[in-house]
Every structure is written in structure tokens, then in C-alpha cells.
Design a protein around this motif. Structure first.
Motif, PDB file in Angstrom:
ATOM      1  N   UNK A 294       7.171   1.881   3.702  1.00 11.72           N
ATOM      2  CA  UNK A 294       6.358   1.029   4.577  1.00 11.72           C
ATOM      3  C   UNK A 294       4.907   0.958   4.133  1.00 11.72           C
ATOM      4  N   UNK A 295       4.483   1.897   3.278  1.00  7.68           N
ATOM      5  CA  UNK A 295       3.098   1.915   2.802  1.00  7.68           C
ATOM      6  C   UNK A 295       2.888   1.033   1.575  1.00  7.68           C
ATOM      7  N   UNK A 296       3.947   0.758   0.848  1.00  4.91           N
ATOM      8  CA  UNK A 296       3.835   0.049  -0.436  1.00  4.91           C
ATOM      9  C   UNK A 296       3.298  -1.372  -0.296  1.00  4.91           C
ATOM     10  N   UNK A 297       3.637  -2.139   0.760  1.00  4.62           N
ATOM     11  CA  UNK A 297       3.104  -3.509   0.844  1.00  4.62           C
ATOM     12  C   UNK A 297       1.582  -3.591   0.781  1.00  4.62           C
ATOM     13  N   UNK A 298       0.877  -2.520   1.116  1.00 11.50           N
ATOM     14  CA  UNK A 298      -0.578  -2.536   0.970  1.00 11.50           C
ATOM     15  C   UNK A 298      -0.977  -2.816  -0.477  1.00 11.50           C
ATOM     16  N   UNK A 299      -0.235  -2.223  -1.413  1.00 12.93           N
ATOM     17  CA  UNK A 299      -0.513  -2.448  -2.835  1.00 12.93           C
ATOM     18  C   UNK A 299      -0.205  -3.891  -3.199  1.00 12.93           C
ATOM     19  N   UNK A 300       0.919  -4.415  -2.718  1.00 10.46           N
ATOM     20  CA  UNK A 300       1.298  -5.789  -3.028  1.00 10.46           C
ATOM     21  C   UNK A 300       0.226  -6.774  -2.566  1.00 10.46           C
ATOM     22  N   UNK A 301      -0.313  -6.549  -1.367  1.00  8.83           N
ATOM     23  CA  UNK A 301      -1.344  -7.451  -0.836  1.00  8.83           C
ATOM     24  C   UNK A 301      -2.620  -7.365  -1.665  1.00  8.83           C
ATOM     25  N   UNK A 302      -3.024  -6.146  -2.032  1.00 11.82           N
ATOM     26  CA  UNK A 302      -4.241  -5.967  -2.830  1.00 11.82           C
ATOM     27  C   UNK A 302      -4.083  -6.614  -4.209  1.00 11.82           C
ATOM     28  N   UNK A 303      -2.922  -6.432  -4.830  1.00  9.76           N
ATOM     29  CA  UNK A 303      -2.675  -7.030  -6.152  1.00  9.76           C
ATOM     30  C   UNK A 303      -2.666  -8.551  -6.053  1.00  9.76           C
ATOM     31  N   UNK A 304      -2.042  -9.077  -4.993  1.00  8.14           N
ATOM     32  CA  UNK A 304      -2.004 -10.526  -4.807  1.00  8.14           C
ATOM     33  C   UNK A 304      -3.402 -11.104  -4.597  1.00  8.14           C
ATOM     34  N   UNK A 305      -4.302 -10.283  -4.069  1.00  6.19           N
ATOM     35  CA  UNK A 305      -5.696 -10.713  -3.864  1.00  6.19           C
ATOM     36  C   UNK A 305      -6.516 -10.618  -5.143  1.00  6.19           C
ATOM     37  N   UNK A 306      -5.894 -10.137  -6.223  1.00  5.04           N
ATOM     38  CA  UNK A 306      -6.570 -10.107  -7.508  1.00  5.04           C
ATOM     39  C   UNK A 306      -7.113  -8.763  -7.940  1.00  5.04           C
ATOM     40  N   UNK A 307      -6.856  -7.709  -7.165  1.00  2.00           N
ATOM     41  CA  UNK A 307      -7.391  -6.391  -7.503  1.00  2.00           C
ATOM     42  C   UNK A 307      -6.476  -5.682  -8.500  1.00  2.00           C
ATOM     43  N   UNK A 308      -7.069  -5.155  -9.565  1.00  3.53           N
ATOM     44  CA  UNK A 308      -6.360  -4.300 -10.510  1.00  3.53           C
ATOM     45  C   UNK A 308      -6.896  -2.871 -10.450  1.00  3.53           C
ATOM     46  N   UNK A 309      -7.938  -2.670  -9.649  1.00  2.00           N
ATOM     47  CA  UNK A 309      -8.435  -1.336  -9.328  1.00  2.00           C
ATOM     48  C   UNK A 309      -8.316  -1.165  -7.814  1.00  2.00           C
TER      49      UNK A 309
END
Length: 373
Positions: free
Chosen positions: A187-202
Motif C-alpha cells: 500500500x506504500x508503493x503507489x507513493x513512488x509511482x506518483x512521484x515518478x509520474x510527476x517527474x522526480x528521479x530523486x
């Protein structure tokens, strides 16, 4: 003898049950309970609290969520599903009613602008509609409401994930089993998906609210933050799988010092070498034996900090930060650059490594002025 925990059903299953009850009502059949198979084949029998006509060819059913022995915040809430048949060719249309959120950020399992009704519930509802209507091409509008959803959403990750206006209708299969560790981690992983989709690689990994709040204070972007809870290693793995390039570990020393010792699942009943790790690194920097004994006898890491500070060995914190980063990079076989910042409960910045300075600098943070301030 171990007590067998009771299972329940998800909000998605409640919406599917409400859909079935409402369709039966429109066919002239009022029912007190409905039964159907969940997506994993489990037979669900769900009580219907009430079902009534809404006018204009629509009906609405109320289902009370039952979570069994799972500590679920939606247990006991009412899920309302309004069903309206549409002219042929419209297909199955989902609407967000009161208390159901809308997706505003890319990276989740449904598109931006869509009701926060996850794929599992959508599939289960479609299965129920096709079963009742006997067609693979139904034209039905489904509006789901959870009046308490706007308040409940504040207790979830929805604000972080960009789901606004309420809660999500969730569930992979429809069956709710007492929360497993695996389920919580996932349930915590979608946070990464949203950040990556927003263009963050850090990304900025914060184990808890202390780190999150202080990261915001120091100018780190909320959109790049990921709450890890105790599952730092699991989320580092997930970051690598999504080709994240850098991670900044930002949080209380009591949590991140465990990472310096190579513990990536940081629950205190699984990994609690905090004082031993601090004592070892302080000894390596010259802390006398009596000070080492005081650290080992301390009740908390905050108490241990006093011993290190009184000895003038603040460099210990930088060494611990460096080690946490090194162990994290080793954990990911060098596929990820990791930096670490260690904090106190009061927000004092204890130490950091060079990777942290680089990552934070690229985020234009304002932390250097408060280091050991």
C-alpha cells in the motif's frame, strides 16, 4: 491456542453488493442479502441494510462495511451505491458521489480526473452487473458514495497521492483478510509511482511524520516524499525497480541508525540495535569506556545523544549517516545513490553525509544553516 482472526469484505465488495441489490430492486426484487464470488473465487454473502428507489429509473442500496478483525478505518461505515440504467451503447460508467475522491495526479492505477475507484472494485462491479443483467455489454451508471469519506481520507495517504475530496474505493479481490505485512508494504508503493509520474528521479524517504514535517520545513518538496514506515528496504527495492536514481533518507536517528547497522526492516520487535550501534561508532571516535557503558544503559536514543554531545563527539552523527547510506547502496547493489540526514525529535539536525548534501542541494533546501544549530 492462537485465535483465528475473522475476515471481512472491502469497500469495493460493498459497492458490488450495493450494485447487485439495486439492480434486483429495479427488477422488482427487494433482497436482504446478496451473494456473489469475489475475484479470487471466494463466495461472499453480504447483508443489505436498505435499498430504495431514487426516481428517474434509479435505485440506491446501503451496505455497512464489515472488516472482521482487520484494523480498518472504514469498518462500520455505510457505502451507498446508486444504479441507473443508461441507453444502449453507453457502457459501464462510474461516478464519484459524496466522500469519494478524485484522482488529480498521474501514476495511480486510474487516470487523472477519474473517480478514485480502483481497478479491482471496477472489475468486481462489472462482474456483478453482467451476472444480474445477463449481458457482456451493460449500459449502467454506478455512483458510489461514502458520506464519511472526506473525513476518513485524512487518515490515509490519499492527500499525498493526489486523491482529493474523499476516500478511495479499494480492494484487490473483494475479500478483506486481517492486514498482512505484505499488504501494508504494497500500500506504500503507489507513493513512488506518483512521484515518478510527476517527474522526480530523486526521492525523499521519511520513516514517519517527524521526518516528513521537518523535510517540509527545510524546503524539500512534498511531491517527492515517500512515507516508508518500517519498510525502508522494501521501498528502496521498489524505487530501484522504477528506475529512481537517488534517495534521501530523512528522519529521526532512532529509526535511521538501524539502517547504519544494516537493518532495513526497522520495527522495534525485529531490529533494535540502536544503542549498540551508537555506542560502537562513538567508541570508534574515541568515547571512553564509561561513556560507552552510559550509552548502552540509556533508555532511548535521545538520552544517548547527551553522552555523545557532552564528549564533544558530534562527528559520530556524520559517520552514522555515511554508514546508513553505504549500507543502503550495498543493499541495492549500487543501483541507487543514497544520502542520509539524522534528526532529533525536536528537529535538530544532527548529521548528514556528502550524498545528502548533494541531493538536498539539488532540491534547493535550506538545511545547512541549521546543522547542529
Amino acid at each position: 491456542m492462537t485465535k483465528k482472526l475473522r475476515g471481512g469484505y472491502t469497500t469495493g465488495a460493498c459497492a458490488a453488493a450495493g450494485t447487485m441489490a439495486a439492480l434486483f430492486f429495479l427488477q422488482g426484487n427487494a433482497v436482504e442479502r446478496v451473494s456473489f464470488r469475489a475475484l479470487d473465487g471466494t463466495m461472499l454473502i453480504i447483508p443489505v441494510k436498505r435499498v430504495y428507489g431514487k426516481g428517474d429509473g434509479a435505485a440506491e442500496a446501503e451496505i455497512v462495511k464489515f472488516s472482521g478483525d482487520d484494523p480498518d478505518i472504514t469498518n462500520g461505515v455505510s457505502v451507498f451505491t446508486c444504479v441507473r440504467q443508461l441507453p444502449a451503447g453507453h457502457g459501464l460508467v462510474f461516478r464519484a458521489g459524496e466522500g469519494i475522491g478524485t484522482v488529480t495526479k498521474p501514476g495511480l492505477s486510474v487516470p487523472v480526473g477519474s473517480p478514485a475507484i480502483n481497478p479491482g472494485p471496477r472489475k468486481l462491479i462489472r462482474q456483478v452487473v453482467e451476472q444480474v443483467l445477463g449481458t457482456k455489454e451493460p449500459s449502467v451508471e454506478i455512483t458510489i458514495s461514502i458520506p464519511d469519506g472526506r473525513t476518513l481520507a485524512k487518515q490515509t495517504l490519499n492527500p499525498v497521492l493526489g486523491v482529493e475530496g474523499g476516500i478511495s474505493v479499494i480492494g484487490t479481490t473483494g475479500v478483506l483478510r486481517p492486514m498482512s505485512e505484505e499488504g501494508f508494504k504494497n500500500s506504500l508503493v503507489p507513493q513512488i509511482d506518483v512521484a515518478v509520474a510527476a517527474g522526480f528521479r530523486s526521492l525523499v524517504f521519511v520513516p514517519g511524520k517527524i521526518g516528513e514535517n521537518l523535510a517540509s520545513v527545510h524546503g524539500l518538496p512534498q511531491e517527492a516524499m515517500v512515507q516508508t514506515s518500517n519498510f525502508i528496504g522494501f521501498l528502496l527495492d521498489a524505487a530501484v525497480e522504477r528506475q529512481v536514481e537517488r534517495v534521501l533518507l530523512f528522519g529521526h536517528i532512532g529509526k535511521l541508525v538501524k539502517v547504519a547497522a544494516g537493518n532495513f526492516y526497522t520495527h522495534n520487535r525485529i531490529a533494535d540495535a540502536r544503542l549498540e550501534t551508537m555506542a560502537a561508532y562513538a567508541a570508534a571516535e574515541g568515547l571512553p569506556a564509561e561513556g560507552v557503558r552510559q550509552i548502552l544503559a540509556a533508555n532511548t536514543t535521545e538520552d544517548a545523544l547527551k553522552v555523545i554531545d557532552d564528549a564533544g563527539l558530534e562527528q559520530v552523527y556524520d559517520r552514522l549517516a555515511e554508514r546508513a547510506s553505504e549500507r543502503s547502496e550495498r543493499h541495492e547493489f549500487g543501483k541507487l545513490c543514497v544520502g542520509t540526514v539524522l534528526l532529533t525529535l525536536a528537529g535538530r539536525v544532527l548529521g548528514m553525509d556528502e550524498n545528502a548534501r548533494k541531493i538536498g542541494g539539488d532540491f534547493h533546501w535550506n538545511i545547512e544553516s541549521s546543522l547542529r544549530g
